[in-house]
Write a protein that holds these residues in place. Structure first.
Motif, mmCIF file in Angstrom:
data_model
loop_
_atom_site.group_PDB
_atom_site.id
_atom_site.type_symbol
_atom_site.label_atom_id
_atom_site.label_comp_id
_atom_site.label_asym_id
_atom_site.label_seq_id
_atom_site.Cartn_x
_atom_site.Cartn_y
_atom_site.Cartn_z
ATOM 1 N N VAL A 22 0.853 -1.189 0.000
ATOM 2 C CA VAL A 22 0.000 0.000 0.000
ATOM 3 C C VAL A 22 0.890 1.241 0.000
ATOM 4 O O VAL A 22 1.730 1.404 0.885
ATOM 5 N N ALA A 23 0.721 2.104 -0.992
ATOM 6 C CA ALA A 23 1.584 3.277 -1.104
ATOM 7 C C ALA A 23 1.123 4.397 -0.179
ATOM 8 O O ALA A 23 1.943 5.149 0.347
ATOM 9 N N ASN A 24 -0.181 4.518 0.023
ATOM 10 C CA ASN A 24 -0.673 5.565 0.919
ATOM 11 C C ASN A 24 -2.016 5.136 1.495
ATOM 12 O O ASN A 24 -2.810 4.485 0.836
ATOM 13 N N ARG A 25 -2.225 5.530 2.756
ATOM 14 C CA ARG A 25 -3.409 5.090 3.490
ATOM 15 C C ARG A 25 -3.939 6.281 4.272
ATOM 16 O O ARG A 25 -3.271 6.798 5.153
ATOM 17 N N ARG A 26 -5.131 6.770 3.896
ATOM 18 C CA ARG A 26 -5.731 7.939 4.564
ATOM 19 C C ARG A 26 -7.065 7.545 5.169
ATOM 20 O O ARG A 26 -8.032 7.345 4.441
ATOM 21 N N THR A 64 -9.351 13.213 -1.360
ATOM 22 C CA THR A 64 -8.678 14.375 -1.941
ATOM 23 C C THR A 64 -7.214 14.406 -1.515
ATOM 24 O O THR A 64 -6.312 14.619 -2.333
ATOM 25 N N GLU A 65 -6.984 14.158 -0.216
ATOM 26 C CA GLU A 65 -5.607 14.140 0.287
ATOM 27 C C GLU A 65 -4.801 13.023 -0.380
ATOM 28 O O GLU A 65 -3.656 13.224 -0.793
ATOM 29 N N PRO A 123 0.415 11.316 -7.286
ATOM 30 C CA PRO A 123 0.087 11.879 -8.602
ATOM 31 C C PRO A 123 -0.403 10.814 -9.581
ATOM 32 O O PRO A 123 -1.115 11.115 -10.516
ATOM 33 N N GLN A 163 -14.603 12.173 1.298
ATOM 34 C CA GLN A 163 -14.181 13.148 0.285
ATOM 35 C C GLN A 163 -12.843 13.763 0.663
ATOM 36 O O GLN A 163 -11.955 13.916 -0.169
ATOM 37 N N ARG A 164 -12.706 14.124 1.944
ATOM 38 C CA ARG A 164 -11.451 14.748 2.397
ATOM 39 C C ARG A 164 -10.275 13.786 2.257
ATOM 40 O O ARG A 164 -9.222 14.135 1.727
ATOM 41 N N GLN A 223 -14.172 15.419 -8.645
ATOM 42 C CA GLN A 223 -13.732 16.813 -8.517
ATOM 43 C C GLN A 223 -12.280 16.994 -8.958
ATOM 44 O O GLN A 223 -11.901 18.025 -9.488
ATOM 45 N N GLN A 261 -3.964 13.738 -3.950
ATOM 46 C CA GLN A 261 -2.958 14.785 -4.052
ATOM 47 C C GLN A 261 -1.568 14.217 -3.730
ATOM 48 O O GLN A 261 -0.570 14.584 -4.339
ATOM 49 N N ALA A 262 -1.524 13.282 -2.766
ATOM 50 C CA ALA A 262 -0.239 12.707 -2.366
ATOM 51 C C ALA A 262 0.304 11.751 -3.417
ATOM 52 O O ALA A 262 1.509 11.554 -3.515
ATOM 53 N N ALA A 274 -16.975 11.402 -5.194
ATOM 54 C CA ALA A 274 -17.107 12.840 -5.454
ATOM 55 C C ALA A 274 -15.724 13.470 -5.607
ATOM 56 O O ALA A 274 -15.488 14.276 -6.515
#
Lengths: 347, 348
Positions: free
Chosen positions: A213-217, A231-232, A238, A227-228, A260, A235-236, A256
């Motif tokens: 897993v490259a990123n986990r939010r 989005t993060e 590309p 949504q938040r 967006q 953005q992290a 969403a």
């Protein structure tokens, strides 16, 4: 009439008018989407009306679509049987409130109790008490640590959800020939055990294929936090190849955010199996290509099984004369190909 | 009625006049510069830890816009909160008001009236709940903490009741497009934030309403004796906070293309924290809109920094807590007090 009086009258009138207009805007009837087993006729001997069963029911009053579906399903399934009377009690805001509500339920001496506890550990003692009093307890989804505290436990498979999501992603990546995919993960509330189990299943399965897993939010099971988080995450990273979002309710926000940010280079897998997600998968016009189930239909099944326990019957297809003690639902993968079959199970 | 306190004590005996830079009047400017410094430091940390991302100019530009966009809804809510706090109150119900306004605006009945109906509903609900808060506090004589705490619970309860605990999806493309629309390359949400901040700044610094807010928060009894209708002004402040919540609810609903009773969870804490680290005195009577905006941006940038480095949110929350404590400590030992402290240490 002075200027001030007139102004007050106008303002007051406007306020009243706005109030009247607003109260008219709370109506929200979208029909009933409960998941009910209606196979009550024909060759199913168990479906024939039998001895009357009073089922006590308690589930948390949560503000999440899944929990709402649990209660709706239980009520709808009970209504489908002529020989079942459901006594539902509000579980309140926490384990203590639920314990108090269950005490009143116990006093009514139902034949069986179906219970989705706020916390399995904290309500273990209630399970023991009810079983001791001779009332079988059906534990829904959140296990009691003590095996004597329940007659039947029916739950979903959180670890299996992670495994199913990872398995689908691995297969897709290998089919596309991506050897080192960039994989994102959006879990729900991170402090919950169920979230940790889901993530563990996902991570373990990916690791076996040499992926990570490259990123986990984490989000919080709500659309705005989804949504938040998305989005993060976008953005992290590309560039993303695959994304697993644990929960279809928060997935509304994740989709969403994808819309967006105008990103569609990846495939997304959902979790739980909401109606909106299954429809999106069938329509195949968004990155959402699959979802792994954790279906609230288990509440309907719990009521059916509680009825059988109350009537001292077993499952027709099994040799045993009684309902089994533990049932763990498989986490199924819904894709475009089989979405039509699952449409009725979406919540 | 002035914001400034008594002229600062001369730093050294014999020095009669304090320069503007060291004086109390420039205190907000210095604090804002401090927050800008924090922002720059966060960006530098980001650039050092992820040089490959920061090497791409278009990514950096997009990142700045993302940070601003993520700050937009909470920023609007913080403007209202800042007014309430400067006016000597506190509004713990903002998150709940956002949820109620969002849910009310996305019921099937409201959605049938179109985007205009949804926006009107969100704003009317926000202002209405704010008015109830204000009336309870100024005429019901409830402590703001208690009144808005009660509203926090009640409004979320009503939101859950209306929504039937379901996520209400917005089918209105005009509402949903607010979050994805860009004008001249900048998200529309950022323009809304800028407009609300500008309006808040003018209202606080260039109108009698703003002067009265500072007066009421600084010393309500003196304000009353000076002829200000303190009660009515307090009601208006909470209505203003409710208005900001209504606008925030539309922004958030647009971003999530849906609303539910649990949305905007704990936004009250983020808004209060942003106002406080922006230099708003929790006891009222002092604060700036620009500082509050920087406070929101600091939080938004920290979230971004942790996201691009894939660090856990637990650590992020600890850092946020640390920044709040540091900001309040600085608020207590302001420049003046610090120099006093140092001179005391030297002499004593």
């Amino acid at each position: 009439m002075s200027v001030l009086d007139r102004r007050r009258l106008l303002l007051g009138g406007a306020a009243l008018g706005a109030g009247a207009l607003l109260t008219g805007c709370t109506s929200n009837d979208a029909g009933n989407d409960a998941q009910v087993n209606t196979n009550t006729g024909g060759d199913n001997a168990n479906a024939a009306p039998g001895q009357k069963v009073v089922i006590g029911f308690s589930a948390p009053a949560a503000d999440h679509g899944w929990i709402a579906a649990i209660t709706n399903n239980a009520k709808a399934q009970a209504a489908a049987y002529s020989d079942v009377e459901l006594r539902a009690v509000e579980a309140g805001a926490d384990a203590a409130a639920q314990r108090a509500a269950l005490a009143t339920l116990l006093a009514q001496k139902p034949n069986v109790i179906v219970l989705l506890p706020h916390d399995g550990k904290e309500l273990n003692a209630f399970g023991l008490e009810a079983m001791k009093a001779g009332i079988p307890v059906v534990n829904l989804d959140r296990a009691f640590p003590d095996a004597k505290a329940y007659r039947l436990q029916i739950k979903g498979d959180n670890y299996g959800m992670g495994v199913a999501a990872a398995t689908y992603i691995i297969a897709q990546m290998q089919a596309k020939g991506v050897s080192a995919p960039i994989i994102g993960e959006i879990p729900g509330i991170d402090s919950l055990e169920l979230t940790q189990e889901r993530s563990a299943g996902f991570r373990d399965t990916l690791t076996q294929a040499g992926f990570r897993v490259a990123n986990r939010r984490p989000a919080e099971f709500t659309a705005d936090t989804g949504q938040r988080a998305a989005t993060e995450l976008l953005q992290a990273l590309p560039k993303v190849d695959a994304l697993w979002n644990h929960d279809d309710d928060q997935g509304i926000g994740v989709l969403a955010a994808i819309n967006q940010t105008n990103r569609k280079e990846f495939l997304m897998v959902g979790g739980a199996g909401s109606k909106a997600a299954i429809e999106a998968i069938a329509a195949d016009n968004s990155p959402l290509k699959a979802t792994v189930t954790y279906s609230p239909s288990m509440a309907s099944s719990a009521i059916s099984l509680a009825r059988l326990i109350g009537q001292n019957k077993g499952l027709a297809d099994l040799v045993e004369l009684q309902v089994p003690k533990e049932i763990t639902l498989a986490s199924e993968t819904i894709t475009k190909e089989n979405a039509a079959n699952y449409m009725k199970l979406g919540f | 009625m002035s914001v400034t306190e008594a002229p600062p004590v001369a730093k050294h005996p014999g020095e009669t006049k304090t320069s503007w830079w060291k004086g109390d009047r420039s205190e907000p400017v210095r604090r804002n510069l401090g927050l800008v410094g924090v922002l720059v430091a966060l960006v530098v940390i980001g650039a050092v830890t992820r040089p490959e991302l920061y090497g791409d100019a278009s990514w950096v530009q997009n990142n700045v816009l993302t940070i601003l966009q993520q700050a937009s809804a909470i920023g609007v809510i913080t403007v209202g909160m800042t007014f309430v706090i400067i006016g000597g109150g506190i509004d713990l119900s903002v998150g709940a008001i956002v949820a109620l306004a969002g849910v009310w605006a996305t019921t099937l009945a409201t959605q049938s009236y179109g985007a205009g109906g949804m926006i009107f509903t969100a704003i009317a609900v926000g202002v209405g709940v704010g008015l109830v808060n204000g009336l309870l506090i100024s005429y019901g004589r409830l402590v703001p903490f208690i009144a808005t705490l009660a509203m926090m619970v009640a409004a979320r309860g009503l939101a859950a009741q209306i929504s039937g605990k379901q996520t209400q999806v917005s089918a209105n493309s005009v509402i949903n497009d607010i979050a994805s629309t860009r004008v001249l390359g900048i998200p529309l949400l950022v323009y809304i934030l800028a407009a609300v901040v500008a309006a808040g700044w003018v209202l606080l610094n260039r109108t009698t309403f703003g002067r009265r807010t500072v007066a009421v928060g600084g010393n309500p009894e003196a304000a009353r004796l000076a002829g200000i209708n303190v009660r009515r002004h307090t009601v208006l402040l909470y209505a203003l906070s409710g208005l900001c919540c209504g606008i925030g609810a539309i922004m958030l609903t647009s971003q999530a293309t849906s609303a539910q009773a649990a949305m905007a969870n704990l936004y009250e804490l983020d808004a209060i924290a942003a106002a406080i680290i922006g230099g708003t005195l929790l006891s009222g009577g002092r604060g700036t809109i620009i500082g509050a905006l920087f406070g929101v941006l600091v939080f938004s940038t920290i979230t971004n920094l942790f996201a691009i480095n894939n660090l856990s949110t637990e650590v992020q929350n600890m850092v946020k807590g640390g920044i709040i404590v540091a900001a309040v400590l600085i608020q207590q030992f302001r420049y003046k007090s610090l120099t006093n402290l140092f001179s005391r240490v030297k002499t004593g």
